[in-house]
Enzyme design. Structure first.
Site, mmCIF file in Angstrom:
data_model
loop_
_atom_site.group_PDB
_atom_site.id
_atom_site.type_symbol
_atom_site.label_atom_id
_atom_site.label_comp_id
_atom_site.label_asym_id
_atom_site.label_seq_id
_atom_site.Cartn_x
_atom_site.Cartn_y
_atom_site.Cartn_z
ATOM 1 N N SER A 1 -30.328 16.123 31.680
ATOM 2 C CA SER A 1 -29.415 17.092 32.268
ATOM 3 C C SER A 1 -28.864 18.089 31.259
ATOM 4 O O SER A 1 -29.547 19.013 30.878
ATOM 5 C CB SER A 1 -28.292 16.362 33.007
ATOM 6 O OG SER A 1 -28.830 15.624 34.075
ATOM 7 N N ASP B 1 -37.417 27.603 25.150
ATOM 8 C CA ASP B 1 -37.891 28.825 25.806
ATOM 9 C C ASP B 1 -37.693 30.059 24.936
ATOM 10 O O ASP B 1 -38.487 31.009 24.992
ATOM 11 C CB ASP B 1 -37.162 29.021 27.137
ATOM 12 C CG ASP B 1 -37.770 28.189 28.261
ATOM 13 O OD1 ASP B 1 -38.684 27.380 27.979
ATOM 14 O OD2 ASP B 1 -37.328 28.334 29.423
ATOM 15 N N LYS C 1 -34.108 15.515 34.795
ATOM 16 C CA LYS C 1 -33.076 15.531 35.835
ATOM 17 C C LYS C 1 -32.623 16.975 36.031
ATOM 18 O O LYS C 1 -31.894 17.523 35.229
ATOM 19 C CB LYS C 1 -31.902 14.646 35.425
ATOM 20 C CG LYS C 1 -30.740 14.689 36.400
ATOM 21 C CD LYS C 1 -31.125 14.135 37.772
ATOM 22 C CE LYS C 1 -29.934 14.065 38.703
ATOM 23 N NZ LYS C 1 -29.374 15.362 39.050
#
Length: 410
Positions: free
Chosen positions: A314, A325, A339
């Site tokens: 999470s 990214d 999650k």
């Protein structure tokens, strides 16, 4: 960045999105109103059920409610709820029909435990636990806690608490058995490999310090975030950065970090990512909005390696996914938990609460990691043998990788 600037920054995040605090707890990504908010109104048990039924109908992420006629539950229990225990059984049954493992009803004691975790007030032994394939695993052991002194280890499987078998119990039910009066003892029976061990552990008030730091190999800073749950995590992280400011590279350890407050994860990601989208939230009916970086007076611009494993969930995945990214760090270890669903913690009458799935999140590149996890750039396993011999193979690999990154920059 000074303390008041940290607070202002977090308030800006909350104001921007109208969702107040997001919480990642025990591997869950959740959003809550004021973490200390408790509804002290007392209503009948029947009205408590009816109110919960309506909130689920109007707010659940899947507007079709798992392709069922939701009114059937209100009709089925009409006039049949006499006690709060009746309400709990009915609500649990109703939630189970959604086939959603993350939406759950919290009793008064469970809701209090949630708030205490956010406020770093807890009496226990100092472990984070998770249910994996129906078994209760110790995800991590907090430093300097009774659990560490009793030599409980990550990946131990809890079999019994004070002789009571935990098979079939939820994480919250097991946590309630572990917790108790300060200075009392609890017997924890665990399975470690094929060995069955029982540890006698004294319960203490756990001072939850979520960040620790050190300097390794002279020019490499090491910062471990064990949880994002504490309200002091941003300040603790800034203190850790100050202690490691003279190093050339940074290792950020998120292993076993199952979650916490979203503003904490956003704040830390923003230190690495000065502009652009940090995470996207997709709500009911597909509405999508981005949480973007804010202007800051302080940033991190040094080679970084992030340690992750299957206990990184999470909030940890928000941070590590954003850094990956944007190519701000190399991820090393094993695939993260996966999650990506969002729960809202809703205060309910009778001092109870409801965790309800209301959305999902995507990484900056739009990747949905739910049930998939994030693959590390460099895969390094961490074996039970490493635990027993106190050999952190992943940390050593991270130091080696970072040293090569530093050499290549010179």
């Amino acid at each position: 960045m000074k303390r008041n600037q940290v607070i202002i920054f977090l308030l800006i995040i909350a104001a921007l999105f109208g969702l107040n605090h997001f919480v990642f707890n025990s591997g869950h990504f959740e959003v809550t109103e004021d973490p200390e908010m408790v509804d002290h109104d007392y209503i009948s048990s029947q009205k408590l059920f009816d109110s919960t039924w309506k909130i689920i109908r109007d707010n659940y992420y899947d507007a079709e409610l798992n392709t069922q006629a939701w009114a059937r539950w209100k009709d089925h229990y009409h006039g049949k709820i006499k006690t709060d225990e009746d309400a709990k059984v009915a609500i649990d049954t109703m939630l189970a029909s959604l086939n959603d493992p993350y939406s759950r009803y919290m009793t008064k004691s469970e809701y209090l435990d949630q708030n205490n975790s956010i406020n770093s007030k807890i009496t226990g032994i100092g472990v984070n636990i998770s249910s994996i394939a129906g078994k209760i695993h110790i995800v991590n052991v907090m430093e300097g806690t009774p659990a560490q002194f009793a030599n409980l280890l990550p990946d131990d499987i809890i079999l019994a608490i004070d002789g009571k078998e935990v098979n079939g119990l939820s994480v919250s039910e097991v946590a309630n058995l572990v917790r108790g009066q300060e200075n009392s003892f609890v017997n924890i029976t665990v399975l470690r490999n094929k060995d069955k061990l029982t540890k006698r552990v004294m319960r203490k008030e756990i001072k939850i310090k979520t960040v620790k730091s050190s300097i390794v190999d002279k020019n490499i800073g090491y910062i471990r975030i064990s949880s994002f749950i504490g309200s002091t995590t941003p300040n603790e992280f800034l203190e850790a950065l100050e202690k490691t400011k003279d190093t050339e590279g940074l290792i950020l350890d998120l292993r076993g970090n199952t979650g916490g407050l979203l503003p904490n994860a956003i704040f830390i990601a923003n230190l690495f990512i000065p502009q652009g989208n940090i995470v996207s939230i997709v709500g009911r009916n597909g509405y999508k909005y981005d949480i973007n970086a804010q202007d800051t007076e302080f940033g991190i611009d040094k080679p970084t390696v992030v340690l992750v494993d299957n206990g990184s969930a999470s909030a940890s995945e928000i941070l590590s996914g954003a850094l990956k990214d944007y190519n701000k760090a190399k991820l090393l270890g094993t695939k993260t938990y996966g999650k990506g669903m969002v729960q809202k913690i809703i205060p309910m009458p009778n001092e109870t609460g409801l965790n309800l799935t209301i959305a999902k999140y995507l990484t900056p590149k739009g990747t949905d990691i739910n049930k998939k996890g994030i693959n590390p750039d460099i895969k390094v396993e961490f074996s039970i043998k490493d635990v027993k011999t106190n050999n952190d193979a992943q940390l050593q690999a991270a130091k080696n990788v970072l040293s090569k990154m530093l050499i290549s920059e010179k």
